[in-house]
Scaffold this active site. Structure first.
Site, mmCIF file in Angstrom:
data_model
loop_
_atom_site.group_PDB
_atom_site.id
_atom_site.type_symbol
_atom_site.label_atom_id
_atom_site.label_comp_id
_atom_site.label_asym_id
_atom_site.label_seq_id
_atom_site.Cartn_x
_atom_site.Cartn_y
_atom_site.Cartn_z
ATOM 1 N N SER A 209 -70.333 -78.659 -30.508
ATOM 2 C CA SER A 209 -71.446 -79.214 -31.024
ATOM 3 C C SER A 209 -72.121 -79.970 -29.778
ATOM 4 C CB SER A 209 -71.230 -79.949 -32.106
ATOM 5 O OG SER A 209 -72.420 -80.083 -33.117
ATOM 6 N N HIS A 343 -68.441 -75.435 -39.232
ATOM 7 C CA HIS A 343 -68.993 -75.880 -37.814
ATOM 8 C C HIS A 343 -67.590 -76.423 -37.234
ATOM 9 C CE1 HIS A 343 -71.483 -77.326 -34.734
ATOM 10 N NE2 HIS A 343 -71.682 -78.449 -35.238
#
Ligand SMILES: *[C@@H]1O[C@H](CO)[C@@H](O)[C@H](O)[C@H]1NC(C)=O
Ligand SMILES: *[C@@H]1O[C@H](CO)[C@@H](O)[C@H](O)[C@H]1NC(C)=O
Ligand SMILES: *[C@@H]1O[C@H](CO)[C@@H](O)[C@H](O)[C@H]1NC(C)=O
Length: 394
Positions: A209, A343
């Site tokens: 990320s 994620h």
């Protein structure tokens, strides 16, 4: 008779005029309904329009791009080495790195986790904060404290962190390039302290990320990194600004340049002037990725989170891949973009690709197949919309 002749002439002339209009319309090309106002920039043409023809040309083009990306987007690495860098191995794998610049010094702590077996020196994966990929048990893990080097707490954290304690709050570097500097100093220290049992010539970098954006920039600007694995990094990492802006215009909920500078200080302050007009930049993120060539990169991605721009990542990394293709080493850039998953949780389907890249580039195993360019996304992406260069053989 005369009248008929004249009528005939008139019809013939009228016909000729119509025919002329037809040909004019045929001759002039029609605008497509969907226009891309700024395609991705050509890796194989220098800023001064000279073509890139050889591997030596690519080295120069790479240097030119590194300068352009620092100037307009990420800010500059300090131009010279610091006065000194030392490393000290403490208890439980804590590794203190002290960097002195003139009168000032800073110390940060990286955490080294060695494999349970073997004497080393071991190859290692440096995780920005920590690795979210699955690291094989015979590879060391080094957790790098990037937040201590440059904070990422929102726009108010510009200029805060150890990097700025040394180089000043007004330094042009955004957080991503400041972290890159920090990883460079960590490697300097690893090279000097054999007691760490880390093989400093076999290092990879990863992060997920926001830290994946960092991993991409570290891999791009630190040539001692042999393998870069940015994970689900999105805008400012493996997605292209131009493609993401177009997807945003089409209604996607996607991170763009205009948004990113209101969220955090990952890029240099200079970038703020370009986020509403990314089409004027003489590069896009495919060329940030391309700075890694001829070294290796595996882009780990998520086909199902719109905010990360999976279609943009796919197009961007295809474009980046043309540089490795030109160099005849297309199996040193991989994409694994499985369908939607949590994620920063590496899906099973990606694990063999991660292992293959680590085997080949950190453990020197030959005969490992690293050819992968996989997406589980369902896109309407058309390369001709974005790419107008041919791939030379350098
Ligand atoms: C670092 O700076 C401090 C003063 O701020 C000084 O006391 C210390 O000795 C310095 N350390 C090194 C390793 O230079
Ligand atoms: C190691 O570095 C940390 C800062 O990250 C510092 O607090 C600690 O005092 C250092 N330890 C030694 C023994 O220098
Ligand atoms: C390597 O793997 C890819 C699939 O990822 C496959 O298409 C290709 O044929 C393989 N190459 C060799 C030499 O086995």
């Amino acid at each position: 008779m005369v009248f008929i002749f004249r009528l005939f002439t008139f019809l013939a002339l009228a016909g000729a005029t119509l025919a002329q209009q037809d040909t004019a319309e045929d001759r002039c090309s029609k605008l497509p309904d969907k226009l891309i106002l700024s395609k991705l920039t050509d890796p194989f043409t220098f800023y001064n329009k000279r073509p890139v023809r050889t591997k030596a040309d690519w080295a120069c083009r790479r240097a030119e791009l590194a300068e352009l990306i620092q100037r307009y987007q990420v800010g500059y690495l300090p131009s010279k080495s610091p006065t000194s860098v030392t490393g000290e191995l403490l208890e439980n794998g804590a590794f203190n790195v002290t960097v002195t610049e003139g009168e000032k010094n800073i110390t940060f702590t990286a955490k080294i986790t060695l494999p349970a077996e073997g004497d080393g020196p071991f190859p290692a994966i440096i995780g920005l904060s920590f690795p979210s990929i699955t690291v094989p048990s015979d590879v060391a893990i080094i957790s790098f404290p990037n937040d201590a080097i440059a904070n990422q707490l929102g726009t108010s954290s510009r200029g805060s962190g150890l990097f700025y304690d040394l180089y000043g709050k007004d330094h042009s570097a955004g957080a991503l390039i400041a972290w890159t500097w920090g990883v460079g100093r960590l490697i300097d220290a690893l090279e000097k302290v054999p007691a760490t049992k880390i093989n400093a010539k076999r290092l990879g970098v990863t992060g997920c990320s926001r830290n994946g954006k960092g991993a991409m920039v570290v891999g791009a600007f630190e040539p001692r990194i042999r393998l870069t694995i940015p994970q689900e990094s999105g805008a400012g990492g493996s997605a292209c600004w131009r493609i993401s802006d177009e997807l945003k215009r089409r209604g996607e909920n996607i991170q763009t340049a205009s948004q990113i500078v209101t969220e955090n200080v990952w890029h240099g302050a200079a970038f703020n002037s370009y986020t509403g007009q990314v089409g004027v930049l003489p590069f896009d993120q495919h060329l940030l990725t391309a700075l890694i060539a001829p070294r290796a990169v595996l882009v780990e991605d998520n086909g199902g989170i719109d905010w990360l721009g999976p279609e943009s990542v796919y197009g961007c990394q295809r474009a980046a891949r043309s540089v490795w293709r030109a160099l005849g080493i297309a199996d040193r850039i991989g994409l694994s973009q499985p369908p939607s998953h949590n994620h920063c949780q590496l899906p099973e389907v990606s694990k063999p690709y991660v292992n293959a890249f680590i085997d080949r580039f950190l453990k020197d195993k030959e005969d490992v197949n690293t050819t992968v360019f996989y997406t589980g996304g369902d896109f309407k992406y058309e390369e001709k919309d974005w790419v107008d260069w041919d791939v030379p053989r350098l």
